[in-house]
Design an enzyme around this catalytic site. Structure first.
Site, PDB file in Angstrom:
ATOM      1  CG  PHE A 699     -41.893 -27.517  -0.547  1.00 28.41           C
ATOM      2  CD1 PHE A 699     -42.062 -26.171  -0.828  1.00 28.41           C
ATOM      3  CD2 PHE A 699     -40.803 -27.903   0.208  1.00 28.41           C
ATOM      4  CE1 PHE A 699     -41.160 -25.232  -0.379  1.00 28.41           C
ATOM      5  CE2 PHE A 699     -39.899 -26.958   0.664  1.00 28.41           C
ATOM      6  CZ  PHE A 699     -40.075 -25.620   0.377  1.00 28.41           C
ATOM      7  CB  SER A 700     -45.405 -32.652  -1.833  1.00 28.92           C
ATOM      8  OG  SER A 700     -44.133 -32.194  -2.098  1.00 28.92           O
ATOM      9  CE  LYS A 716     -43.739 -34.417  -5.004  1.00 28.52           C
ATOM     10  NZ  LYS A 716     -42.277 -34.443  -4.835  1.00 28.52           N
ATOM     11  CG  ASP A 816     -37.700 -29.487   3.186  1.00 27.17           C
ATOM     12  OD1 ASP A 816     -36.869 -29.477   4.120  1.00 27.17           O
ATOM     13  OD2 ASP A 816     -38.900 -29.762   3.355  1.00 27.17           O
TER      14      ASP A 816
END
Ligand code: NAG
Ligand code: NAG
Ligand code: NAG
Ligand code: NAG
Length: 964
Positions: A699-700, A716, A816
Site C-alpha cells: 500500500f505504500s 512514506k 496487511d
C-alpha cells in the site's frame, strides 16, 4: 514464461468503515443521594483507596468527587433503595496487584464480581476463604488476566452460578476443585494451559449447563462422566489433544444446543446418535482424524455442521444436505467420494465441499430453488458434466468456486443473472466455447478466474462494463482476436492475466489502476512495445514475454516507479538494454538482437547501491585516497559508473516528476528533536527523486529522507492515492492521522508528521536502518539473525499487535501484516508498519463499503475467502505466519505452497516438528531448540484453520514470554 514464483494473487474484502473521533472517553453518571449502609460505604471507600494506591491501575473512583459509591463507574446497587452493592465491575483497568480482592469479600450483598481484562497474576488465598462465605455471589469473572498456577480450590461459594477464567495462564490438571460449586451452571476455562484429562467433577449437583474448555492441553478421551450432566446446553472442547472417538451416549444429552470438538485428535466416526438431540443446532468436529463414513440423519436438527479437515470417506449420505434447518455445511478437505446428493436444504446459505474426491455432475434441479445459497464451493474434486445454468437462479450467490474439476461444456450465459456474485472461480476445468457477454453484466463481480480451460472466441468488448472487477484471469485458454479498446475504462482492475492465449492486434491503453500484474505473455502480439504502457505508474509486474515484440526497449519502462519484475524474454527486440533501477528484476533473454551495454564487469555489491549526492562521492574519493592504493582503483571504477548513473537519472527525474505541492503539513509528535529535524520542503524534494526509494509495500512506498540537520527519516507515500483519499476529505484524513500520532507503542510505527498534497498523503516516521524483516531473514542486510534476535522480534511484534488490538473503544486491525510490513530499528527491535491503513482508507467509494486488497498471499487466513471481513483472528493468523518464518527461515510462500499449510501438514506428529525448524538455528543448543519448539506450538495455534481456535494476541504474548 507462464507463471511467476512470486506472483501475488489477492483477495477482495468488503468492510464497513467507521473511524473514531475519540479513543478514550467516558462521562460520569449524574449524582444521586446515597442510602448505602455505613458499613458498605466504608468498605467501598477502603476499596477505592486500595485500588488507587497499590493496584497499579487507575480506577476512576473518587469519594471526594462523587460521595455515593452506587454512582461510581462499574458499581451497581440494589434497586430501588440503593442500600447495598450488588455488582462490582473493574474490567479493563490495568490492575496488576490482587491485594484489593479480599476487601471485596466484605460486601455480603455482592452478587457479581468482574475483574476481567486486567493484569492480575494471582488470587490471594484470603479471597477464596472470605468470598466463599458470600451466599449471594453468583458470578466471578477473572477472564483476560495473567493468572498463573493451578485452579484455586473452591470452598464455599454455594451460590456461585458462573465462573469465568478464560484467557489466563492457569495450568495443571483439574480434580475436585470445583466439586463444591453446587449451583455451577457455567464454567469457562478456555485459552489456558490446563492439562490432564477433561475434568468431570463440575459441581456435585450436576446442574452445569455450559462447559467451555477450548484451547488447553487436555488429553485422553471425552470422559463418560459427562453424560451425568443432563442440563448441558453447550460443550466446547476444541483445540485440545483429545483422542478416542465421540461416544454414542452424547445423544443422551438431550438439552445440548452447541457441541464443538474441533482441532483435537479424535478419530473413528461421527455417531448417529447426534440426530437424537432435537435441540442441537451447531456441531463442529473439523480438524480431527475422523476416518469413517458419515452416517445418515445427523443433520436432522442442525443449522451448522462443520466436519472439514478430517479423513472422512465414503459418499455423502443422500439426506445430509437436504434437512430443512441446515444453513451452513462444511465437508471440505476430506476423502469423500461419489456424487453430490441431489436434494439441498432450502435454508442452505453456505455449502463447502472442496478438496474431496467427489465425482458425477453438479446437481441442477435442486440448486435452482435455492434462494438463500450465498457461498458455494466445490473446487478440487472430480466433478464432470457441465455447469448447470440453474445456478443462475441462486440470486444471493456471492461466491461460486468450481475450480479444478473436470467440468466441460460452455459457460452458461445464465450465470450473468447472478446480480450479487462477487467471486467466480472456474479455472482448471475443460470448459469450452466463448465468454458469454452476459458475464460482463455481473455488477458486483470483483474476482473472475476462468483460466486454464479451453475457452475460445474473443474477449467481449463489453468487459468495460465490469466496473467492480479487480482481478481478471483469462490465462491459458484459446482466446483470439484483440484486446477490446474499452478495457481502459475498467477503473477497479488491478490484475489482468491474459497470458497463454492467441491474442493479437494492437494493445490498447490499459486501465490506469493496474497494480498487481499485467501479463500479456505467450500470445501473438507484435510491433513496438506500446507507449501507452507508460501511464501504468502503479504496476508491479509486467510480462510481455513470448510474443513478437520488436524495436527497442522503450526508455519509459525504466521509469515505472513501482515496477519490480519485467519480463521481455523471447521476443524480437533490438537495440541497447536501457539502465533499469536496481530493484527491478529484468529478463531479456531470447532476444537475439539486444545489446547489453552494462556487461562490463562491475562488482555486484556496488552495483546494488543507490545513488548518492555528488558531494558524498567526492568525500568518498578523499576517504578512499587515504586508504591503501589497491582500494582506490576499485572505488574509482565504481564511482565513475555511479556518476554516470547519477547524471542519467537526474535528467530523467527532473523532467518527469515535479515536486509535489504541499497543501497541508503538520507535526504530530511532541518530541522536540523530531520537531526541529523535520523539514517538509526537503521531504518533498526527496520523494520526487526515485533514487531515495527504499522499499515498496502493498500500500505504500518508503523513501529515505536525510533532513538538513543530518537526521534520517522515512517518508512514506500512500499508494493508490486516488482510491484511498476522497478528494476534498483532507480534514478527515488529517483528523484520523492526529489520532494515530497520539498512539504510542515502541513496536508500532507512529506517524511523527504528515504532509497532504492534492492527490497523496506523506507520513513521516523514525528511520528503521535494518530494513524489512523479510530482507533481514534472507541476510540481505548482511546480518545473521540468531535465535535471540528472532525471539525478540517475535515478542516485539506481539507486543505491538496486542497494543493495537487492545485499543479502545475499537481495536485497530491491520490490513496487511507480513514480514515485509515489519521494519527493523535494530535486529532486536521490530516496528509494525501500516497500522493506520484501515483508518485512512476512503469509505465513500460506492455504497459505504469499500473494496480493496487485504493482505499478501501466504498471510491471508482461509476464512477471508468467504467472510470477506478483516478480523482480529485474521490478524493473528498473519502473525502466526510471521512466527513460522522466524522459526523456519522460509518465506511465507515458496514454490506455490503456503508456509502455514506446509507446517500444519508436517506438524501433526510431534517427532516431525524438529524438521520444520531452521536447522542452522535450532542446532545451536538444546535450550534454543526447546524454545523454538515452544514457539512453534504458539505459531500453530495462531494459524489454526478455525478462527475461533486461534488465541487472542494478549495470550499469544504471554505464551511467547513464557516460552523463554
Ligand atoms: C440508585 O442509584 C442509581 C445509580 O446511581 C440511580 O440511577 C438511582 O436513581 C438510585 N435510586 C435511588 C432510589 O436513589
Ligand atoms: C467476563 O468478562 C469478559 C470480558 O469483559 C466477557 O466477555 C465475558 O462475557 C464475561 N463472562 C461472563 C460469564 O459474564
Ligand atoms: C546485463 O549484463 C549484466 C552483467 O552481466 C547483468 O548483471 C545484467 O543483468 C544484464 N542486464 C540484462 C537486462 O540482462
Ligand atoms: C494425534 O494422533 C496422531 C496419530 O493419529 C499421533 O501421531 C499424534 O502424535 C497425535 N497428536 C497429539 C497432539 O496427541
Amino acid at each position: 514464461m507462464s507463471s511467476y514464483g512470486r506472483q501475488t494473487t489477492s483477495l477482495v474484502l468488503y468492510f464497513n468503515f467507521h473511524f473514531f473521533l475519540s479513543l478514550f472517553c467516558y462521562l460520569p453518571v449524574p449524582v444521586v443521594l446515597s442510602a448505602l449502609s455505613s458499613n458498605q460505604q466504608a468498605t467501598m471507600i477502603d476499596l477505592s483507596n486500595s485500588l488507587n494506591t497499590s493496584a497499579g491501575g487507575a480506577v476512576p473512583w473518587d469519594v471526594n468527587k462523587e460521595p455515593n459509591p452506587c454512582s461510581w463507574k462499574g458499581v451497581e446497587c440494589n434497586s430501588p433503595t440503593n442500600s447495598s452493592v450488588i455488582r462490582i465491575s473493574l474490567s479493563e483497568h490495568s490492575l496488576s496487584s490482587s491485594d484489593f480482592l479480599p476487601l471485596v469479600c466484605r460486601i455480603e450483598s455482592l452478587q457479581v464480581l468482574d475483574v476481567s481484562g486486567n493484569r492480575l497474576t494471582t488470587i490471594p488465598p484470603g479471597f477464596i476463604s472470605a468470598c466463599g462465605k458470600l451466599g449471594k455471589l453468583k458470578l466471578l469473572n477473572f477472564s483476560l488476566n495473567n493468572l498463573v498456577g493451578p485452579l484455586p480450590d473452591f470452598v464455599g461459594f454455594l451460590g456461585l452460578e458462573a465462573l469465568d477464567f478464560a484467557r489466563n495462564n492457569l495450568s495443571g490438571s483439574i480434580g475436585s476443585e470445583l466439586d463444591g460449586l453446587v449451583k455451577l451452571r457455567s464454567l469457562n476455562l478456555t485459552f489456558n494451559h490446563f492439562a490432564g484429562h477433561v475434568p468431570t467433577r463440575l459441581g456435585k449437583f450436576k446442574v452445569l449447563e455450559e462447559l467451555e474448555l477450548s484451547v488447553n492441553t487436555f488429553d485422553g478421551p471425552i470422559p463418560a462422566e459427562l453424560v451425568g450432566y443432563k442440563n448441558l446446553t453447550l460443550i466446547d472442547l476444541s483445540g485440545n489433544r483429545l483422542t478416542g472417538s465421540i461416544p454414542a451416549w452424547i445423544g443422551e444429552l438431550s438439552k445440548l444446543e452447541v457441541l464443538i470438538l474441533s482441532a483435537n485428535n479424535l478419530s473413528g466416526g461421527i455417531p448417529q446418535s447426534i440426530s437424537d438431540i432435537t435441540s442441537l443446532w451447531r456441531f463442529a468436529a473439523n480438524s480431527n482424524d475422523f476416518n469413517e463414513t458419515i452416517p445418515g440423519g445427523i443433520t436432522k436438527h442442525l443449522k451448522n455442521l462443520d466436519l472439514s479437515y478430517n479423513k472422512l470417506n465414503g459418499s455423502i449420505p443422500s439426506d445430509l444436505l437436504s434437512e430443512r434447518n441446515l444453513q451452513t455445511l462444511d465437508l471440505s478437505n476430506n476423502r469423500l467420494e461419489g456424487p453430490v446428493p441431489e436434494a439441498l436444504s432450502p435454508s442452505l446459505v453456505r455449502l463447502r465441499l472442496g478438496s474431496n474426491s467427489l465425482d458425477g455432475k453438479i446437481p441442477s434441479a435442486a440448486i435452482a430453488t435455492h434462494g438463500n445459497l450465498t457461498y458455494l464451493e466445490m473446487e478440487n474434486n472430480n466433478l464432470t458434466g457441465s455447469i448447470p445454468p440453474e445456478l443462475g437462479d441462486c440470486r444471493k450467490l456471492a461466491l461460486l468456486n468450481l475450480a479444478q474439476n473436470q467440468l466441460s461444456g460452455a459457460l452458461p450465459a445464465k450465470l450473468g443473472d447472478l446480480s450479487s456474485l462477487e467471486v467466480l472461480k472456474l479455472q482448471l476445468n475443460n470448459l469450452s466455447g466463448g465468454i458469454p457477454i452476459q458475464f460482463t453484466r455481473l455488477p458486483k463481480l470483483s474476482i473472475l478466474n476462468i483460466s486454464r480451460n479451453s475457452l475460445n472466441g474473443s474477449i467481449p468488448p463489453s468487459v468495460s462494463n465490469m466496473q467492480s472487477l479487480i482481478n481478471m484471469n483469462l490465462q491459458g485458454n484459446k482466446l483470439s482476436g484483440s484486446i477490446p479498446v474499452g478495457i481502459a475504462s475498467m477503473n477497479s482492475l488491478m490484475e489482468l492475466q491474459l497470458g497463454e492465449n492467441q491474442l493479437s492486434g494492437d494493445i490498447p491503453r490499459m486501465p490506469m489502476n493496474l497494480q498487481i500484474a499485467l501479463n500479456l505473455s505467450s500470445n501473438h502480439f507484435q510491433g513496438l512495445i506500446p507507449e501507452t504502457l507508460s501511464s501504468l505508474g502503479g504496476l508491479e509486474i509486467l510480462d510481455l514475454s513470448n510474443n513478437k515484440f520488436s524495436g527497442e526497449i522503450p526508455d519509459f519502462l525504466t521509469k515505472l516507479g513501482t515496477l519490480t519484475q519485467l519480463s521481455l524474454s523471447n521476443n524480437e527486440l533490438s537495440g541497447e538494454i536501457p539502465k533499469f533501477p536496481s530493484w527491478v528484476m529484468v529478463d531479456t533473454s531470447g532476444n537475439k538482437a539486444l545489446i547489453n551495454r552494462t556487461t562490463i564487469n562491475t562488482p555486484p555489491q556496488l552495483e546494488k547501491k543507490k545513488k548518492s549526492y555528488a558531494a558524498t562521492i567526492v568525500l568518498a574519493v578523499v576517504a578512499a585516497a587515504v586508504v591503501a592504493f589497491g582500494a582506490i582503483t576499485i572505488v574509482a571504477v565504481s564511482i565513475s559508473r555511479q556518476n554516470y548513473r547519477v547524471n542519467d537519472e537526474q535528467v530523467q527525474t527532473e523532467e518527469e516528476l515535479a515536486v509535489p505541492e504541499v497543501l497541508q503539513g503538520n507535526l504530530l509528535t511532541a518530541n522536540g528533536i523530531h520537531r526541529s529535524n523535520i523539514d517538509f520542503t526537503r521531504a518533498m524534494e526527496v520523494v520526487s527523486d526515485q533514487s531515495n526509494f527504499v522499499l515498496k509495500t502493498r500500500f505504500s512506498t518508503y523513501y529515505k529522507a536525510i533532513m538538513p540537520s543530518g537526521a534520517s527519516y522515512f517518508v512514506k507515500k500512500l499508494n493508490w492515492s486516488d482510491k484511498i483519499f476522497q478528494l476534498g476529505s483532507h480534514d478527515r484524513v488529517a483528523r484520523d492521522l492526529e489520532v494515530f500520532g497520539k498512539l504510542s507503542n515502541s513496536n508500532v510505527m507512529n506517524p511523527l508528521a504528515y504532509v497532504l498534497t492534492s492527490d497523496s498523503a506523506y507520513l513521516f516516521y523514525e528511520f528503521a536502518p535494518k530494513g524489512t524483516l523479510f530482507d533481514a531473514l534472507r541476510g540481505i542486510s548482511g546480518d545473521d539473525m540468531d535465535w535471540g534476535s528472532r525471539y525478540s522480534i517475535a515478542v516485539g511484534v506481539a507486543q505491538g499487535l496486542s497494543f493495537l488490538h487492545g485499543c479502545t473503544p475499537s481495536p485497530i486491525l491491520l490490513l496487511d501484516l507480513s514480514s515485509k510490513s515489519i521494519l527493523l530499528k535494530s535486529l532486536k527491535e521490530p516496528l509494525i508498519a501500516e497500522a493506520e491503513l484501515l483508518k485512512v482508507i476512503d469509505p465513500s467509494k460506492s455504497t459505504g463499503s469499500l473494496s480493496t486488497i487485504a493482505g499478501s498471499v501466504g498471510y491471508i487466513p482461509p476464512e477471508y475467502a468467504y467472510t470477506m471481513v478483516v478480523t482480529m483472528a485474521g490478524n493473528i493468523y498473519s502473525f502466526g505466519v510471521v512466527l513460522l518464518e522466524l522459526l523456519t527461515g522460509k518465506p511465507a510462500v515458496s514454490e506455490g505452497i503456503e508456509l502455514a499449510k506446509w507446517v500444519l501438514s508436517n506438524s501433526a506428529q510431534q517427532d516431525k516438528r524438529d524438521h520444520i525448524l531452521d536447522y542452522s538455528i535450532s542446532r545451536t543448543s538444546t535450550a534454543v531448540r526447546n524454545q523454538m519448539l515452544a514457539v512453534l506450538k504458539i505459531a500453530l495455534a495462531c494459524v489454526s484453520v478455525s478462527p475461533e481456535a486461534r488465541p487472542r494476541m494478549k495470550s499469544v504474548l504471554t505464551r511467547l514470554l513464557n516460552a523463554r
